[in-house]
Design a protein around this motif. Structure first.
Motif, PDB file in Angstrom:
ATOM      1  N   UNK A 133      44.971 -61.514 -61.995  1.00  0.00           N
ATOM      2  CA  UNK A 133      45.952 -62.434 -62.591  1.00  0.00           C
ATOM      3  C   UNK A 133      46.166 -62.236 -64.089  1.00  0.00           C
ATOM      4  N   UNK A 134      45.479 -61.262 -64.686  1.00  0.00           N
ATOM      5  CA  UNK A 134      45.633 -61.005 -66.112  1.00  0.00           C
ATOM      6  C   UNK A 134      44.735 -61.867 -66.986  1.00  0.00           C
ATOM      7  N   UNK A 135      44.111 -62.872 -66.401  1.00  0.00           N
ATOM      8  CA  UNK A 135      43.216 -63.764 -67.145  1.00  0.00           C
ATOM      9  C   UNK A 135      41.764 -63.560 -66.701  1.00  0.00           C
ATOM     10  N   UNK A 136      41.537 -63.673 -65.405  1.00  0.00           N
ATOM     11  CA  UNK A 136      40.185 -63.557 -64.856  1.00  0.00           C
ATOM     12  C   UNK A 136      39.908 -62.131 -64.406  1.00  0.00           C
ATOM     13  N   UNK A 137      38.724 -61.664 -64.734  1.00  0.00           N
ATOM     14  CA  UNK A 137      38.287 -60.335 -64.308  1.00  0.00           C
ATOM     15  C   UNK A 137      37.086 -60.520 -63.387  1.00  0.00           C
ATOM     16  N   UNK A 138      37.224 -60.001 -62.174  1.00  0.00           N
ATOM     17  CA  UNK A 138      36.158 -60.111 -61.172  1.00  0.00           C
ATOM     18  C   UNK A 138      35.847 -58.738 -60.576  1.00  0.00           C
ATOM     19  N   UNK A 139      35.882 -57.711 -61.416  1.00  0.00           N
ATOM     20  CA  UNK A 139      35.649 -56.350 -60.951  1.00  0.00           C
ATOM     21  C   UNK A 139      34.320 -56.233 -60.214  1.00  0.00           C
ATOM     22  N   UNK A 140      33.290 -56.853 -60.742  1.00  0.00           N
ATOM     23  CA  UNK A 140      31.979 -56.818 -60.093  1.00  0.00           C
ATOM     24  C   UNK A 140      31.813 -57.941 -59.081  1.00  0.00           C
ATOM     25  N   UNK A 141      32.303 -59.126 -59.415  1.00  0.00           N
ATOM     26  CA  UNK A 141      32.044 -60.296 -58.582  1.00  0.00           C
ATOM     27  C   UNK A 141      32.603 -60.154 -57.175  1.00  0.00           C
ATOM     28  N   UNK A 142      33.795 -59.619 -57.014  1.00  0.00           N
ATOM     29  CA  UNK A 142      34.355 -59.514 -55.664  1.00  0.00           C
ATOM     30  C   UNK A 142      33.464 -58.660 -54.771  1.00  0.00           C
ATOM     31  N   UNK A 143      32.951 -57.569 -55.308  1.00  0.00           N
ATOM     32  CA  UNK A 143      32.069 -56.706 -54.519  1.00  0.00           C
ATOM     33  C   UNK A 143      30.719 -57.367 -54.256  1.00  0.00           C
ATOM     34  N   UNK A 144      30.214 -58.105 -55.224  1.00  0.00           N
ATOM     35  CA  UNK A 144      28.941 -58.807 -55.058  1.00  0.00           C
ATOM     36  C   UNK A 144      29.060 -59.881 -53.982  1.00  0.00           C
ATOM     37  N   UNK A 145      30.137 -60.653 -54.005  1.00  0.00           N
ATOM     38  CA  UNK A 145      30.344 -61.695 -52.993  1.00  0.00           C
ATOM     39  C   UNK A 145      30.469 -61.058 -51.611  1.00  0.00           C
ATOM     40  N   UNK A 146      31.230 -59.971 -51.512  1.00  0.00           N
ATOM     41  CA  UNK A 146      31.340 -59.269 -50.237  1.00  0.00           C
ATOM     42  C   UNK A 146      29.994 -58.759 -49.751  1.00  0.00           C
ATOM     43  N   UNK A 147      29.185 -58.280 -50.671  1.00  0.00           N
ATOM     44  CA  UNK A 147      27.858 -57.766 -50.316  1.00  0.00           C
ATOM     45  C   UNK A 147      26.924 -58.883 -49.860  1.00  0.00           C
ATOM     46  N   UNK A 148      27.008 -60.031 -50.490  1.00  0.00           N
ATOM     47  CA  UNK A 148      26.178 -61.172 -50.069  1.00  0.00           C
ATOM     48  C   UNK A 148      26.571 -61.583 -48.654  1.00  0.00           C
ATOM     49  N   UNK A 149      27.873 -61.672 -48.397  1.00  0.00           N
ATOM     50  CA  UNK A 149      28.349 -62.029 -47.058  1.00  0.00           C
ATOM     51  C   UNK A 149      27.913 -60.981 -46.028  1.00  0.00           C
ATOM     52  N   UNK A 150      28.085 -59.709 -46.359  1.00  0.00           N
ATOM     53  CA  UNK A 150      27.694 -58.633 -45.448  1.00  0.00           C
ATOM     54  C   UNK A 150      26.198 -58.676 -45.169  1.00  0.00           C
ATOM     55  N   UNK A 151      25.418 -58.978 -46.180  1.00  0.00           N
ATOM     56  CA  UNK A 151      23.965 -59.057 -46.020  1.00  0.00           C
ATOM     57  C   UNK A 151      23.569 -60.248 -45.159  1.00  0.00           C
ATOM     58  N   UNK A 152      24.215 -61.382 -45.368  1.00  0.00           N
ATOM     59  CA  UNK A 152      23.923 -62.571 -44.555  1.00  0.00           C
ATOM     60  C   UNK A 152      24.296 -62.314 -43.092  1.00  0.00           C
ATOM     61  N   UNK A 153      25.421 -61.639 -42.873  1.00  0.00           N
ATOM     62  CA  UNK A 153      25.829 -61.288 -41.506  1.00  0.00           C
ATOM     63  C   UNK A 153      24.797 -60.345 -40.884  1.00  0.00           C
ATOM     64  N   UNK A 154      24.308 -59.410 -41.651  1.00  0.00           N
ATOM     65  CA  UNK A 154      23.294 -58.472 -41.167  1.00  0.00           C
ATOM     66  C   UNK A 154      21.990 -59.194 -40.860  1.00  0.00           C
ATOM     67  N   UNK A 155      21.636 -60.115 -41.706  1.00  0.00           N
ATOM     68  CA  UNK A 155      20.429 -60.926 -41.510  1.00  0.00           C
ATOM     69  C   UNK A 155      20.509 -61.656 -40.172  1.00  0.00           C
ATOM     70  N   UNK A 156      21.696 -62.187 -39.871  1.00  0.00           N
ATOM     71  CA  UNK A 156      21.904 -62.882 -38.608  1.00  0.00           C
ATOM     72  C   UNK A 156      21.831 -61.907 -37.436  1.00  0.00           C
ATOM     73  N   UNK A 157      22.431 -60.758 -37.591  1.00  0.00           N
ATOM     74  CA  UNK A 157      22.421 -59.759 -36.519  1.00  0.00           C
ATOM     75  C   UNK A 157      21.001 -59.316 -36.199  1.00  0.00           C
ATOM     76  N   UNK A 158      20.186 -59.190 -37.227  1.00  0.00           N
ATOM     77  CA  UNK A 158      18.794 -58.776 -37.022  1.00  0.00           C
ATOM     78  C   UNK A 158      18.008 -59.787 -36.201  1.00  0.00           C
TER      79      UNK A 158
END
Length: 169
Positions: A133-158
Protein backbone atom coordinates in the motif's frame (compact mmCIF):
# COMPACT_ATOMS: atom_id res chain seq x y z
CA UNK A 1 22.62 -11.94 29.32
CA UNK A 2 20.52 -14.79 27.93
CA UNK A 3 16.89 -13.91 27.35
CA UNK A 4 14.30 -16.34 28.63
CA UNK A 5 12.10 -18.09 26.09
CA UNK A 6 8.95 -16.71 27.71
CA UNK A 7 10.31 -13.15 27.36
CA UNK A 8 11.07 -13.70 23.68
CA UNK A 9 7.65 -15.26 23.13
CA UNK A 10 5.91 -12.31 24.78
CA UNK A 11 7.81 -9.83 22.59
CA UNK A 12 7.14 -11.87 19.44
CA UNK A 13 3.41 -12.08 20.18
CA UNK A 14 3.27 -8.34 20.92
CA UNK A 15 5.00 -7.58 17.61
CA UNK A 16 2.53 -9.71 15.67
CA UNK A 17 -0.38 -7.92 17.35
CA UNK A 18 1.23 -4.52 16.74
CA UNK A 19 1.43 -5.38 13.03
CA UNK A 20 -2.25 -6.38 12.95
CA UNK A 21 -1.83 -10.16 12.92
CA UNK A 22 -3.93 -12.18 15.35
CA UNK A 23 -3.57 -15.80 16.38
CA UNK A 24 -7.01 -16.35 14.85
CA UNK A 25 -5.79 -14.94 11.51
CA UNK A 26 -3.01 -17.52 11.46
CA UNK A 27 -5.33 -20.29 12.67
CA UNK A 28 -7.68 -19.58 9.74
CA UNK A 29 -4.76 -20.26 7.39
CA UNK A 30 -4.10 -23.53 9.21
CA UNK A 31 -7.76 -24.48 8.85
CA UNK A 32 -7.55 -23.81 5.11
CA UNK A 33 -4.45 -26.01 4.84
CA UNK A 34 -5.86 -28.93 6.84
CA UNK A 35 -9.66 -28.93 6.34
CA UNK A 36 -9.48 -31.53 3.57
CA UNK A 37 -7.22 -33.85 5.55
CA UNK A 38 -8.40 -33.80 9.16
CA UNK A 39 -11.98 -34.79 9.82
CA UNK A 40 -13.75 -32.62 12.38
CA UNK A 41 -11.03 -29.98 12.45
CA UNK A 42 -11.94 -26.87 14.43
CA UNK A 43 -10.57 -23.36 14.62
CA UNK A 44 -9.85 -24.00 18.31
CA UNK A 45 -7.58 -26.93 17.41
CA UNK A 46 -5.83 -24.76 14.86
CA UNK A 47 -5.33 -22.02 17.48
CA UNK A 48 -3.84 -24.58 19.88
CA UNK A 49 -1.33 -25.64 17.23
CA UNK A 50 -0.45 -22.06 16.27
CA UNK A 51 0.26 -21.43 19.95
CA UNK A 52 2.45 -24.55 19.98
CA UNK A 53 4.50 -23.19 17.07
CA UNK A 54 4.73 -19.79 18.77
CA UNK A 55 6.37 -21.44 21.79
CA UNK A 56 9.56 -22.20 19.82
CA UNK A 57 12.64 -19.99 20.15
CA UNK A 58 13.42 -20.26 16.41
CA UNK A 59 10.01 -18.76 15.72
CA UNK A 60 10.52 -15.92 18.22
CA UNK A 61 13.84 -15.05 16.63
CA UNK A 62 12.39 -14.98 13.11
CA UNK A 63 9.41 -12.84 14.16
CA UNK A 64 11.53 -10.35 16.07
CA UNK A 65 14.18 -10.06 13.34
CA UNK A 66 11.77 -9.93 10.40
CA UNK A 67 9.42 -7.39 11.90
CA UNK A 68 12.34 -5.19 12.96
CA UNK A 69 13.63 -5.16 9.38
CA UNK A 70 10.15 -4.36 8.04
CA UNK A 71 9.80 -1.49 10.52
CA UNK A 72 13.22 -0.08 9.68
CA UNK A 73 12.28 -0.16 5.99
CA UNK A 74 9.03 1.72 6.75
CA UNK A 75 11.07 4.34 8.60
CA UNK A 76 13.50 4.50 5.64
CA UNK A 77 16.41 3.69 7.95
CA UNK A 78 18.13 1.12 5.75
CA UNK A 79 20.89 1.80 3.26
CA UNK A 80 20.49 1.51 -0.48
CA UNK A 81 19.95 -1.00 -2.07
CA UNK A 82 18.39 -2.94 0.86
CA UNK A 83 15.93 -0.10 1.50
CA UNK A 84 14.64 -0.29 -2.07
CA UNK A 85 14.57 -4.09 -2.10
CA UNK A 86 12.38 -4.24 1.02
CA UNK A 87 10.13 -1.39 -0.10
CA UNK A 88 9.51 -3.17 -3.40
CA UNK A 89 9.37 -6.66 -1.85
CA UNK A 90 11.69 -7.60 -4.69
CA UNK A 91 10.76 -10.98 -6.11
CA UNK A 92 14.33 -12.23 -6.46
CA UNK A 93 15.28 -11.27 -2.89
CA UNK A 94 15.01 -14.63 -1.15
CA UNK A 95 16.16 -13.74 2.34
CA UNK A 96 12.58 -13.27 3.56
CA UNK A 97 11.71 -16.80 2.42
CA UNK A 98 14.90 -18.20 3.94
CA UNK A 99 13.94 -16.72 7.31
CA UNK A 100 10.48 -18.28 6.96
CA UNK A 101 12.05 -21.63 6.12
CA UNK A 102 13.96 -21.50 9.41
CA UNK A 103 10.54 -21.79 11.04
CA UNK A 104 9.14 -24.61 8.88
CA UNK A 105 12.42 -26.49 9.16
CA UNK A 106 11.42 -27.37 12.73
CA UNK A 107 8.43 -29.34 11.37
CA UNK A 108 9.96 -31.36 8.53
CA UNK A 109 9.17 -31.75 4.85
CA UNK A 110 5.42 -31.40 5.31
CA UNK A 111 6.15 -27.90 6.63
CA UNK A 112 8.04 -27.04 3.45
CA UNK A 113 5.24 -28.19 1.16
CA UNK A 114 2.57 -26.43 3.24
CA UNK A 115 4.63 -23.25 3.18
CA UNK A 116 5.17 -23.35 -0.58
CA UNK A 117 1.45 -23.83 -1.15
CA UNK A 118 0.29 -21.04 1.15
CA UNK A 119 3.02 -18.67 -0.06
CA UNK A 120 1.80 -19.11 -3.63
CA UNK A 121 -1.92 -18.92 -2.78
CA UNK A 122 -1.64 -15.99 -0.30
CA UNK A 123 -5.09 -16.36 1.30
CA UNK A 124 -6.62 -14.65 4.35
CA UNK A 125 -4.38 -12.27 6.29
CA UNK A 126 -1.65 -12.79 3.69
CA UNK A 127 -3.69 -10.76 1.18
CA UNK A 128 -3.55 -7.77 3.56
CA UNK A 129 0.13 -8.25 4.33
CA UNK A 130 0.93 -8.37 0.59
CA UNK A 131 -1.10 -5.26 -0.31
CA UNK A 132 1.99 -3.09 -0.96
CA UNK A 133 0.00 0.00 0.00
CA UNK A 134 3.02 2.33 -0.03
CA UNK A 135 2.82 2.84 3.74
CA UNK A 136 3.22 -0.57 5.38
CA UNK A 137 6.09 -2.89 4.55
CA UNK A 138 5.61 -6.57 5.36
CA UNK A 139 8.36 -8.10 3.23
CA UNK A 140 9.36 -10.44 6.05
CA UNK A 141 6.10 -10.63 7.99
CA UNK A 142 3.98 -12.16 5.23
CA UNK A 143 6.43 -15.03 4.84
CA UNK A 144 6.77 -15.47 8.61
CA UNK A 145 2.99 -15.65 9.08
CA UNK A 146 2.73 -18.16 6.24
CA UNK A 147 5.51 -20.21 7.81
CA UNK A 148 3.82 -20.22 11.22
CA UNK A 149 0.58 -21.41 9.62
CA UNK A 150 2.40 -24.05 7.57
CA UNK A 151 4.22 -25.25 10.68
CA UNK A 152 1.02 -25.44 12.73
CA UNK A 153 -0.63 -27.42 9.92
CA UNK A 154 2.37 -29.75 9.86
CA UNK A 155 2.24 -30.12 13.63
CA UNK A 156 -1.37 -31.23 13.28
CA UNK A 157 -0.56 -33.63 10.45
CA UNK A 158 2.15 -35.25 12.55
CA UNK A 159 -0.47 -36.05 15.22
CA UNK A 160 -2.78 -37.82 12.76
CA UNK A 161 -2.86 -41.62 12.55
CA UNK A 162 -1.49 -43.23 9.41
CA UNK A 163 -2.52 -46.37 7.55
CA UNK A 164 0.49 -48.05 9.13
CA UNK A 165 -1.10 -47.46 12.56
CA UNK A 166 -4.08 -49.58 11.44
CA UNK A 167 -1.77 -52.42 10.36
CA UNK A 168 0.32 -52.37 13.55
CA UNK A 169 -2.67 -52.34 15.89
Amino acid sequence: MVLKTDTLEKVARELLAERGVTIEDIAELVLLLQKDYIEGITLETCIKNVNGVLSKREVHNAIITGIQLDKLAEEKKLDYPLQQILEDDEGLYGVDEIMALSIVNVYGTIGFTNYGYIDKLKPGILVKLNAHDGKNIHTFLDDIVGAIAASAASRMAHEQPTKLDDIVH
